[in-house]
Scaffold this motif. Structure first.
Motif, mmCIF file in Angstrom:
data_model
loop_
_atom_site.group_PDB
_atom_site.id
_atom_site.type_symbol
_atom_site.label_atom_id
_atom_site.label_comp_id
_atom_site.label_asym_id
_atom_site.label_seq_id
_atom_site.Cartn_x
_atom_site.Cartn_y
_atom_site.Cartn_z
ATOM 1 N N ASP A 80 31.390 37.564 26.533
ATOM 2 C CA ASP A 80 32.073 37.434 25.231
ATOM 3 C C ASP A 80 33.541 38.015 25.759
ATOM 4 N N ARG A 81 33.604 39.057 26.512
ATOM 5 C CA ARG A 81 34.953 39.722 27.010
ATOM 6 C C ARG A 81 35.558 38.689 27.945
ATOM 7 N N ALA A 82 34.868 38.283 28.819
ATOM 8 C CA ALA A 82 35.467 37.305 29.820
ATOM 9 C C ALA A 82 36.098 36.281 29.132
ATOM 10 N N GLN A 83 35.704 35.406 28.199
ATOM 11 C CA GLN A 83 36.035 34.433 27.531
ATOM 12 C C GLN A 83 37.445 34.975 26.522
ATOM 13 N N ARG A 84 37.210 36.071 25.941
ATOM 14 C CA ARG A 84 38.481 36.765 25.002
ATOM 15 C C ARG A 84 39.571 36.973 26.005
ATOM 16 N N GLU A 85 39.362 37.584 26.990
ATOM 17 C CA GLU A 85 40.375 37.966 28.095
ATOM 18 C C GLU A 85 41.057 36.385 28.527
ATOM 19 N N ALA A 86 40.031 35.435 28.994
ATOM 20 C CA ALA A 86 40.783 34.396 29.467
ATOM 21 C C ALA A 86 41.756 33.692 28.415
ATOM 22 N N GLU A 108 49.588 47.108 36.954
ATOM 23 C CA GLU A 108 49.737 48.384 36.728
ATOM 24 C C GLU A 108 48.597 49.217 37.172
ATOM 25 N N ARG A 109 49.177 50.434 37.605
ATOM 26 C CA ARG A 109 47.970 51.266 38.062
ATOM 27 C C ARG A 109 47.154 51.879 36.833
ATOM 28 N N ASN A 110 45.919 52.212 37.112
ATOM 29 C CA ASN A 110 44.965 52.872 36.024
ATOM 30 C C ASN A 110 44.632 51.728 35.182
ATOM 31 N N ARG A 111 44.862 50.432 35.385
ATOM 32 C CA ARG A 111 44.317 49.277 34.445
ATOM 33 C C ARG A 111 43.444 48.394 35.281
ATOM 34 N N SER A 112 42.328 48.203 34.556
ATOM 35 C CA SER A 112 41.423 47.197 35.382
ATOM 36 C C SER A 112 41.590 45.954 34.811
ATOM 37 N N ILE A 113 41.716 45.173 35.589
ATOM 38 C CA ILE A 113 41.823 43.504 35.220
ATOM 39 C C ILE A 113 40.601 42.619 35.896
ATOM 40 N N THR A 114 40.310 41.779 35.166
ATOM 41 C CA THR A 114 38.946 40.889 35.403
ATOM 42 C C THR A 114 39.485 39.262 35.169
ATOM 43 N N GLY A 115 38.765 38.742 35.643
ATOM 44 C CA GLY A 115 38.652 37.036 35.196
ATOM 45 C C GLY A 115 39.969 36.303 35.579
ATOM 46 N N MET A 116 40.497 35.638 34.671
ATOM 47 C CA MET A 116 41.757 34.869 35.030
ATOM 48 C C MET A 116 42.891 35.621 35.484
ATOM 49 N N GLU A 117 43.010 36.773 34.615
ATOM 50 C CA GLU A 117 44.234 37.644 35.184
ATOM 51 C C GLU A 117 44.212 38.165 36.590
ATOM 52 N N ALA A 118 42.781 38.557 37.080
ATOM 53 C CA ALA A 118 42.810 39.101 38.302
ATOM 54 C C ALA A 118 42.988 37.946 39.388
ATOM 55 N N ILE A 119 42.769 36.604 38.997
ATOM 56 C CA ILE A 119 42.928 35.492 39.679
ATOM 57 C C ILE A 119 44.512 35.257 39.729
ATOM 58 N N PHE A 120 45.267 35.453 38.806
ATOM 59 C CA PHE A 120 46.453 35.117 39.024
ATOM 60 C C PHE A 120 47.184 36.523 39.569
ATOM 61 N N ALA A 151 39.217 33.626 46.582
ATOM 62 C CA ALA A 151 38.307 34.803 46.971
ATOM 63 C C ALA A 151 38.103 35.686 45.817
ATOM 64 N N THR A 152 39.163 35.874 44.994
ATOM 65 C CA THR A 152 38.783 36.522 43.728
ATOM 66 C C THR A 152 38.072 35.988 42.847
ATOM 67 N N GLY A 153 38.452 34.418 42.568
ATOM 68 C CA GLY A 153 37.329 33.792 41.500
ATOM 69 C C GLY A 153 36.190 33.887 42.010
ATOM 70 N N SER A 154 35.768 33.898 43.312
ATOM 71 C CA SER A 154 34.377 34.119 43.796
ATOM 72 C C SER A 154 33.802 35.198 43.142
ATOM 73 N N LEU A 157 33.192 35.474 39.405
ATOM 74 C CA LEU A 157 31.956 34.425 39.168
ATOM 75 C C LEU A 157 30.593 34.929 39.582
ATOM 76 N N ASP A 158 30.816 35.810 40.758
ATOM 77 C CA ASP A 158 29.558 36.585 40.913
ATOM 78 C C ASP A 158 29.192 37.773 40.079
ATOM 79 N N GLU A 159 30.274 38.350 39.654
ATOM 80 C CA GLU A 159 29.871 39.292 38.668
ATOM 81 C C GLU A 159 29.328 38.630 37.341
ATOM 82 N N LEU A 160 29.851 37.459 36.844
ATOM 83 C CA LEU A 160 29.296 37.056 35.683
ATOM 84 C C LEU A 160 27.983 36.290 35.936
ATOM 85 N N GLU A 161 27.510 36.019 37.019
ATOM 86 C CA GLU A 161 26.394 35.672 37.188
ATOM 87 C C GLU A 161 25.386 36.676 37.431
#
Length: 262
Positions: A80-86, A108-120, A151-154, A157-161
């Motif tokens: 749910d979080r991954a879909q919302r962030e995407a 930005e530092r001290n900010r965790s990014i995941t999903g599509m934003e991490a790929i970008f 590489a980031t996308g893999s 996706l590994d985290e999602l699976e």
């Protein structure tokens, strides 16, 4: 004459054994009624009186069911979080905001990014790094950005699976584990009949009931796991398509930008 025969016939008293059996009938009927009634079918009592191998099987299935539900709840939150962030990132990305500002916000530092934003962030960082080192070589810049995004996308996706394999294993193995406990319990029940002269359904029913609880627990563990695995795998596949489509679209933007700088 018929009246004489009728009055001559007397009622014989019941034998002592027959009288005792007749007296026991109400008690037996009451016992059967109690067993078939509200408090007779006690699952906990069946589990506690089962043989040790069957109890071990039940304990394993219970642990597998609890672990499955923990994974199901956590995985639903992650997806749910991954879909919302995407959705939120795509809305910002296609709103016309400057890519450099978008990258600065993602890096930005001290900010965790995941999903599509991490790929970008990975693709744009590698694109800028190669652009500073290799000058106007647009092809190498684009290839480097694409490798970084793949590489980031893999990793994303590994985290999602993660833990989906456990749900698949529980869904496929639990019925057979429960069936093993059932077969073992029924085998012990029939083996106990060898020492009995008269075998009735009442003598084997408790053992068979205890054994069948193992099959029921196997199905109880397997059905939610199979349903959750199919649903979550479908959602991960849809997110994979979204990530790949974004990578291709972002690569096209970087390619136009690199050729414009040349």
């Amino acid at each position: 004459m018929p009246h004489a025969v009728l009055f001559a016939t007397t009622v014989q008293p019941l034998p002592e054994q027959a009288a005792a059996q007749a007296a026991e009938l109400p008690e037996s009927a009451a016992t059967v009624a109690t067993t078939a009634g509200g408090g007779g079918f006690d699952v906990l009592q069946l589990i506690l009186h089962a043989s040790l191998p069957v109890q071990v099987v039940m304990a394993l299935l219970l642990l597998a069911s609890i672990a499955s539900w923990v994974i199901i709840i956590r995985k639903k939150r992650v997806l749910d979080r991954a879909q919302r962030e995407a959705d939120q990132f795509e809305e910002r990305f296609w709103s016309g905001v400057d890519l450099a500002k978008l990258y600065a916000g993602a890096a930005e530092r001290n900010r965790s990014i995941t999903g599509m934003e991490a790929i970008f962030e990975a693709g744009f960082r590698e694109f800028n790094r190669l652009r500073q080192r290799r000058g106007g070589d647009a092809r190498l810049q684009l290839e480097g950005a694409q490798r970084a995004m793949r590489a980031t996308g893999s990793r994303e996706l590994d985290e999602l699976e993660h833990n989906l394999e456990f749900l698949a294993n529980v869904g496929s193995i639990s019925p057979y584990v429960g069936l093993f406990g059932t077969v073992w319990g029924i085998m012990l029940s029939f083996q106990g009949l060898a020492n009995m002269k008269e075998a009735t359904i009442a003598t084997v029913a408790p053992g068979i009931s205890e054994a069948l609880i193992a099959t029921a627990m196997g199905l109880f563990a397997a059905i939610p796991a199979v349903w959750a695995y199919n649903r979550f795998a479908n959602r991960v596949e849809r997110l994979t398509v979204r990530y790949e489509a974004f990578s291709e679209e972002f690569s096209s933007i970087l390619q136009r930008q690199a050729h414009a700088e040349e």
